[in-house]
Design an enzyme around this catalytic site. Structure first.
Site, PDB file in Angstrom:
ATOM      1  CB  CYS A 109      -0.927   0.013   1.219  1.00 41.16           C
ATOM      2  SG  CYS A 109      -2.164   1.316   1.096  1.00 41.16           S
TER       3      CYS A 109
ATOM      4  CG  LEU B 207      -3.685  -1.994  -3.053  1.00 32.85           C
ATOM      5  CD1 LEU B 207      -2.397  -2.784  -2.982  1.00 32.85           C
ATOM      6  CD2 LEU B 207      -4.814  -2.868  -3.578  1.00 32.85           C
ATOM      7  CB  CYS B 208      -4.738   0.853   3.063  1.00 33.64           C
ATOM      8  SG  CYS B 208      -3.841   2.096   2.191  1.00 33.64           S
ATOM      9  CB  THR B 209      -9.416   2.796   0.738  1.00 32.59           C
ATOM     10  OG1 THR B 209      -8.620   3.916   1.081  1.00 32.59           O
ATOM     11  CG2 THR B 209     -10.884   3.163   0.828  1.00 32.59           C
ATOM     12  CD  GLU B 212      -7.973  -3.484   7.295  1.00 36.01           C
ATOM     13  OE1 GLU B 212      -8.859  -3.449   8.174  1.00 36.01           O
ATOM     14  OE2 GLU B 212      -7.385  -4.536   6.961  1.00 36.01           O
TER      15      GLU B 212
END
Lengths: 182, 428
Positions: A109, B207-209, B212
């Site tokens: 990320c 990607l983290c959104t 998570e």
């Protein structure tokens, strides 16, 4: 405007350039420039598994010399699309690492790899970004939620887990992280 | 040319009469029709939404020799706007059916179809055409054609483009209610790579959104597509044309959406997000293709001042168009200044580099750390490949490149932009 058809018969130009199919994509042209200007920090290395003329796939190894991840060696595969630099390279972490922003599949990320990528950025920018991830793991944007929570709630245990996993290998939260000493 | 029912009457008003807004050097004459019908060869790249419109417009504007290239076959979902196709054509080559239909409807035009990828044709094929029109939907295909068109461009000793080597391209593009038309004269107006930033980036979520904090149905779909599929399907490549793959992503996305209390995941949205589909609008294609064809007519005949050099069209609120004059990028890797350089075939690469450095016309005194490539071969590179390319410095240039006329790409931090050198072998 220019006068393209002032001579109405088509000019028969002598075949000067080597004819045939184009030998490389514009993405590759740009990558040649990137690679010739690459300025790797100490401890960071690059290899081209398919040789010096196949630049679209390469591996970067980052060996942080400070921070929590000091002493480890982390390998990233770069897969550069022919649409580069319109699209960012696809980057995966090939070393299993306990890190809030890297998941167990190796997804990373990092904003400039996806939503904040711009054609003015380069391979160099991504490498800086990856180095920064090891200096300053960010628990607010987690990809590995366990790691993010541990970093937030118990920084000392997190540090211990990271160091042990790098030097000897460790089971953390049901997953095994093999040693990855530099 | 026989004047069937006065079919060229209106065109002749433009081409056979003088005017105040004609291009520089325009010669009004009746022979233009004959010229368009029999001598000019144009290539239309793409026979889809824009392609159908372009072919129709070109044929009706007097262009008599048209080639069309498209690798695609007709899908039932094309029929609402790709008006040259009928239900019975589904599954057939777009290029072939489009060519037949235009020839049936417009007397005297020859349309030659090429049912293949643009990469399957070599430079010689593209060199045949006076003019290339692009009706494409991908940036990659545009950049490929751009590189082809720019590869014909030659520069003189002073680094000025040789006008007779310019291969003009007219590019149309549409996305929903928005579109553009632009005229690319390599070496004169910006090429695609000069203005790469003009192309909107694909919407990408962090990607983290996705992992998570999903907040929208698209987040759920992208999570399944990008993260869950590789996790659970271990190694199996995702194929957006495979129905079972798409169904799986849809079902999993639906589950994820329920977990997070998100409404609105549908199969259609799943397909839209995964394939990045924006609905095509027939009228946008018509407007953009008309603008492109008009530019083609103007470029060939000079009957009117040409567009300089990019027109945007927005049909979301009424009709808005704006024409902007974009500038070339001096750093452009594709259409940047190239210069001929004479070398002996037995000179070593080191000697070629030294000649480059001594040559004022080549901007040599600015060179500090030149890296040299020829095509995909990296002959001498600074940076991490320095060590592995250093042995080449002692080899002769003719053993390193394809032969006379080979192009060297020179990158150097001291140059304003990369330089292309066309090698001309002479015996010393």
């Amino acid at each position: 405007m220019i006068k393209l058809f002032s001579v109405k018969e088509k000019q028969q130009k002598e075949a000067a350039a080597a004819h045939g199919k184009l030998k490389q994509s514009p993405g590759e042209l740009r990558l040649q420039k990137d690679i010739s200007e690459l300025n790797l920090a100490k401890g960071t290395t690059i290899i081209f598994p398919q040789g010096k003329d196949k630049l679209l796939n390469f591996e970067i190894t980052i060996r942080p010399d400070e921070g929590l991840y000091k002493g480890g060696a982390f390998v990233f595969s770069f897969n550069v699309p022919t649409s580069y630099p319109h699209d960012a390279p696809k980057v995966k972490c090939k070393t299993r690492v306990y890190h809030p922003n890297i998941d167990l599949e190796g997804n990373v990320c990092l904003n400039i790899l996806r939503e904040d990528w711009k054609p003015v950025l380069s391979t160099n920018s991504i490498i800086y970004g990856l180095q920064f991830l090891f200096l300053d793991p960010n628990p607010d944007d987690p990809l590995n939620k366990d790691a993010a929570q541990m970093l937030q709630n118990d920084a000392r245990s997190f540090e211990h887990s990271v160091r042990t996993s790098i030097s000897r290998g460790a089971h953390i939260g049901g997953s095994y992280f093999p040693p990855c000493k530099a | 040319m026989e004047d069937l029912d006065g079919r060229w009457r209106d065109l002749n008003r433009l081409l056979a009469r003088p005017g105040n807004i004609v291009g520089p050097g325009f010669e009004p004459q009746d022979e233009w029709i004959e010229f368009l019908q029999h001598q000019v060869r144009v290539l239309c790249v793409g026979a889809g939404g824009l392609g159908c419109e372009l072919l129709k417009d070109l044929a009706l504007s007097g262009f008599g020799n048209i080639d069309v290239i498209d690798l695609d076959t007709i899908d039932v979902s094309n029929l609402n706007r790709q008006f040259l196709f009928r239900m019975k054509d589904v599954g057939k080559s777009k290029a072939k059916v489009a060519a037949e239909r235009v020839m049936e409807r417009v007397q005297g035009v020859t349309v030659t179809p090429h049912f293949c990828r643009i990469e399957e044709k070599d430079r010689d094929f593209y060199e045949e055409f006076h003019l290339i029109l692009l009706g494409l939907d991908s940036l990659e295909a545009r950049r490929y054609m751009n590189q082809i068109a720019c590869s014909f461009l030659e520069f003189d000793e002073d680094g000025k483009p040789d006008l007779s080597t310019i291969k003009p391209m007219i590019d149309g593009g549409t996305e929903g209610l928005k579109g553009h038309a632009r005229v690319i004269l390599p070496g004169i107006t910006p090429c695609f790579d000069c203005t790469l930033w003009l192309f909107p980036p694909q919407t990408k979520f962090p990607l983290c959104t996705l992992a998570e904090t999903p907040r929208s149905p698209a987040h759920c779909i992208e999570y399944v597509h990008l993260i869950q599929w590789p996790q659970e399907k271990g190694g199996e490549e995702f194929d957006s044309d495979d129905d079972t793959h798409m169904q799986w992503v849809y079902q999993q996305a639906l589950k994820r959406a329920q977990q997070y209390g998100i409404q609105g995941v549908t199969l259609q949205l799943t397909q839209g997000v995964v394939k990045n589909i924006i609905p095509a609008i027939a009228s946008t294609n018509a407007v953009v293709a008309a603008a492109c064809t008009l530019e083609a007519l103007k470029l060939v005949t000079l009957c009117s001042t040409g567009m300089n050099n990019y027109m945007m069209y927005v049909g979301t609120d009424g009709i808005y168009t704006h024409t902007a004059q974009y500038e070339r990028d001096t750093q452009c890797l594709v259409c940047g200044a190239g210069v001929p350089m004479q070398v002996s075939p037995t000179a070593t690469l080191q000697e070629v580099i030294d000649t480059l450095k001594e040559s004022p016309a080549l901007g040599g005194r600015h060179l500090r750390r030149p890296s040299i490539s020829s095509g995909s071969s990296n002959l001498y590179m600074h940076g991490p490949l320095e060590e592995s390319t250093r042995p080449n410095l002692r080899k002769t240039i003719s053993s390193l490149v394809d032969g006379d006329g080979s192009i060297l790409q020179v990158n150097d931090p001291g140059l304003a932009g990369p330089m292309r050198v066309s090698l001309q072998f002479r015996q010393s």
